[in-house]
Design a protein around this motif. Structure first.
Motif, PDB file in Angstrom:
ATOM      1  N   LEU A 198      16.914  15.640   2.646  1.00 33.14           N
ATOM      2  CA  LEU A 198      15.900  16.060   3.619  1.00 33.14           C
ATOM      3  C   LEU A 198      16.513  16.102   5.017  1.00 33.14           C
ATOM      4  CD1 LEU A 198      12.823  13.891   2.494  1.00 33.14           C
ATOM      5  CD2 LEU A 198      13.517  16.161   1.683  1.00 33.14           C
ATOM      6  N   GLU A 223      11.918  16.894   8.008  1.00 29.12           N
ATOM      7  CA  GLU A 223      11.301  16.557   6.730  1.00 29.12           C
ATOM      8  C   GLU A 223      11.236  15.047   6.512  1.00 29.12           C
ATOM      9  OE1 GLU A 223      13.986  19.039   4.870  1.00 29.12           O
ATOM     10  OE2 GLU A 223      12.756  20.828   5.188  1.00 29.12           O
ATOM     11  N   LYS A 224      12.248  14.339   7.031  1.00 26.60           N
ATOM     12  CA  LYS A 224      12.218  12.873   6.930  1.00 26.60           C
ATOM     13  C   LYS A 224      11.035  12.316   7.702  1.00 26.60           C
ATOM     14  CE  LYS A 224      16.918  11.619   5.811  1.00 26.60           C
ATOM     15  NZ  LYS A 224      18.227  11.713   6.407  1.00 26.60           N
ATOM     16  N   ARG A 258       8.338  13.868   8.211  1.00 22.87           N
ATOM     17  CA  ARG A 258       7.133  14.240   7.484  1.00 22.87           C
ATOM     18  C   ARG A 258       6.888  13.333   6.287  1.00 22.87           C
ATOM     19  NH1 ARG A 258       6.657  20.706   8.380  1.00 22.87           N
ATOM     20  NH2 ARG A 258       6.033  20.351  10.525  1.00 22.87           N
ATOM     21  N   ARG A 302       3.343  18.115   3.425  1.00 25.69           N
ATOM     22  CA  ARG A 302       3.898  19.196   4.230  1.00 25.69           C
ATOM     23  C   ARG A 302       5.287  19.613   3.743  1.00 25.69           C
ATOM     24  NH1 ARG A 302       0.625  19.517   7.789  1.00 25.69           N
ATOM     25  NH2 ARG A 302      -0.542  20.055   5.955  1.00 25.69           N
ATOM     26  N   ILE A 303       6.021  18.675   3.140  1.00 25.94           N
ATOM     27  CA  ILE A 303       7.370  19.010   2.653  1.00 25.94           C
ATOM     28  C   ILE A 303       7.289  20.085   1.566  1.00 25.94           C
ATOM     29  CG2 ILE A 303       9.494  18.081   1.630  1.00 25.94           C
ATOM     30  CD1 ILE A 303       8.736  15.352   2.775  1.00 25.94           C
ATOM     31  N   SER A 319       7.742  23.527   2.774  1.00 23.91           N
ATOM     32  CA  SER A 319       8.981  23.776   3.521  1.00 23.91           C
ATOM     33  C   SER A 319       9.595  25.119   3.136  1.00 23.91           C
ATOM     34  CB  SER A 319       9.985  22.662   3.233  1.00 23.91           C
ATOM     35  OG  SER A 319      11.260  23.053   3.676  1.00 23.91           O
ATOM     36  N   ASN A 369      12.813  25.578   3.695  1.00 18.63           N
ATOM     37  CA  ASN A 369      14.232  25.254   3.523  1.00 18.63           C
ATOM     38  C   ASN A 369      14.684  25.584   2.090  1.00 18.63           C
ATOM     39  OD1 ASN A 369      16.701  24.069   3.254  1.00 18.63           O
ATOM     40  ND2 ASN A 369      16.103  22.068   4.100  1.00 18.63           N
TER      41      ASN A 369
END
Ligand code: ATP
Ligand code: MG
Length: 423
Positions: free
Chosen positions: A192, A196-197, A199, A206-207, A210, A212
């Motif tokens: 992450l 993201e960490k 989050r 929410r991740i 993402s 990403n």
């Protein structure tokens, strides 16, 4: 020469012919909304910042980094609307539209987010949204989805689209799920990134939203919400599926579909055009039963969606551009022709409301004017020169077909054009 001023990055002029495509797209969507009995609500583009902070949730892309927020001259914090649902709920509450007859509303117009501009992602973009209030069952969820289906069908883009649905359950169900998610993502914490960490602490769901690409696999193996659903939400979700099946709508259940905003509950859905990569979502929506209360009202069920018009425009590229269609170009040769021609043009526009006609301005020889007529894309040139004025006629020249020029008495021109153009 002084330096030219450019538009703001990510905020675009929409010029012809694209403006014609956008206009006809809006008209098609509105025609479908009208067919379903939705009524327009016009909302301000500026709201108090507090409205979006309170409704969208502070740990969201929009509130964290995308809002155009500034202080006005009174020192109030204002924000250019990044989406429409919060404003719509604010307005419906403020105007006393809730708690009686259920309401079906729609809105459209520009929205503003400070994002990295790229194809299908802009800082000023257009949405058309529908919001319903006072209807708690899966029937209205199905209606909203079927209405979208009709929109795509009407726009002839249905084959490019696909539909994903999920249920987020109640807030309580999500808390159990949240714990499972945190445990799962903790095992992959080294993959992450910083955001993201954060989050993972503040809002682990929410991740799942993402963009990403390195997380695609991890996300697809993450626990899904389905098994954590409360019985009422599960039943609601089944009800929705039955209605969609009965309507012959294809869909996939995506247990990781969460939506980027905090206010959703139970049903969420997204229509995507998979070939458009990370700008694939053309329409997103769902239920937000908790939002009215969150904004200060008594609890009231609500559901809706928003369509991103620019992402549909990409699909309509190369489509017929209705804005370009002009029926006639009125050629006025000689000074005397100008007042007579303007009068004739007024009469034609009065009697043929759907006629689109450009009247030559700025004079010019007949040759020059015929060139302009041709470039205007008109089907016909209507010619008024000395001879025609003397005889009370006009010349009709066919610009898009091989056909002899004709002379038509001015008094017959309305019926002539009516017959030719099929207006
Ligand atoms: P994305 O995941 O693509 O960022 P989102 O979840 O932020 O979208 P919503 O808030 O659900 O988007 O907005 C509804 C629709 O509005 C989106 O599905 C998309 O079609 C469109 N949209 C959102 N942001 C933009 C933007 N910056 N430019 C153009 N269209 C947008
Ligand atoms: Mg976004």
């Amino acid at each position: 020469m002084s330096k030219r001023i450019q538009s703001i990055r990510g905020m675009h002029d929409v010029i012809p012919p694209a403006s014609g495509v956008l206009r006809s797209l809006e008209q098609t969507l509105q025609a479908v909304l009208q067919q379903y009995g939705y009524q327009e609500i016009r909302l301000p583009v500026l709201e108090h910042t507090e409205l979006f902070r309170r409704s969208l949730g502070t740990v969201t892309d929009i509130v964290e980094k995308e809002m155009y927020t500034f202080e006005d001259r009174n020192g109030d914090s204002l924000t250019l609307r990044p989406e429409g649902t919060a404003s719509c709920v604010r307005a419906a509450l403020q105007q006393g539209m809730l708690y009686g007859q259920p309401a079906r509303l729609w809105y459209g117009g520009p929205f503003f987010r400070h994002e990295r501009p790229q194809k299908g992602r802009y800082r000023q973009f257009h949405q058309c949204g529908a919001e319903t209030f006072g209807l708690a069952g899966p029937d209205i969820d199905a209606e909203l989805i079927i209405m979208c289906w009709h929109m795509w069908q009407r726009l002839a883009i249905l084959p490019s689209t696909s539909l994903q649905i999920n249920s987020l359950g109640t807030l309580q169900a999500r808390q159990h799920y949240r714990a499972a998610l945190v445990e799962y993502f903790r095992q992959h914490e080294q993959q992450l990134d910083g955001l993201e960490k954060q989050r993972l602490q503040a809002n682990p769901m929410r991740i799942l939203d993402s963009k990403n690409p390195e997380l695609t696999e991890i996300i697809s193996d993450a626990p899904g919400l389905t098994e954590y659903l409360d019985p009422e939400s599960a039943e609601h979700f089944e009800g929705l599926q039955e209605l969609l099946d009965a309507a012959g709508i294809d869909y996939d259940i995506n247990p990781h579909l969460v939506r980027g905003l905090d206010y959703y509950s139970k049903t969420v859905f997204e229509w995507t055009v998979p070939e458009q990569g990370s700008q694939a979502t053309i329409c997103a929506g769902g239920r937000y039963d908790g939002l009215v209360e969150q904004l200060g009202g008594k609890p009231y069920p609500a559901a809706g969606f928003a369509v991103g018009l620019e992402r549909i425009m990409v699909l309509l590229e190369g489509a017929r551009t209705p804005g370009m269609e002009i029926d006639a170009y009125l050629v006025l040769v000689g000074e005397q022709a100008v007042p007579v021609g303007m009068q004739l043009a007024s009469r034609l526009r009065d009697q043929l409301p759907s006629l689109s006609m450009v009247v030559n301005c700025g004079g010019g020889s007949i040759k020059t004017q015929m060139k302009r007529a041709d470039k205007s894309n008109a089907k016909l040139a209507i010619i008024l020169a000395e001879d025609e004025i003397r005889d009370d006629t006009v010349g009709i020249k066919f610009l898009r077909e091989e056909r002899e020029q004709e002379s038509v008495p001015q008094e017959n021109l309305v019926s002539y054009l009516n017959a030719y153009l099929g207006t």
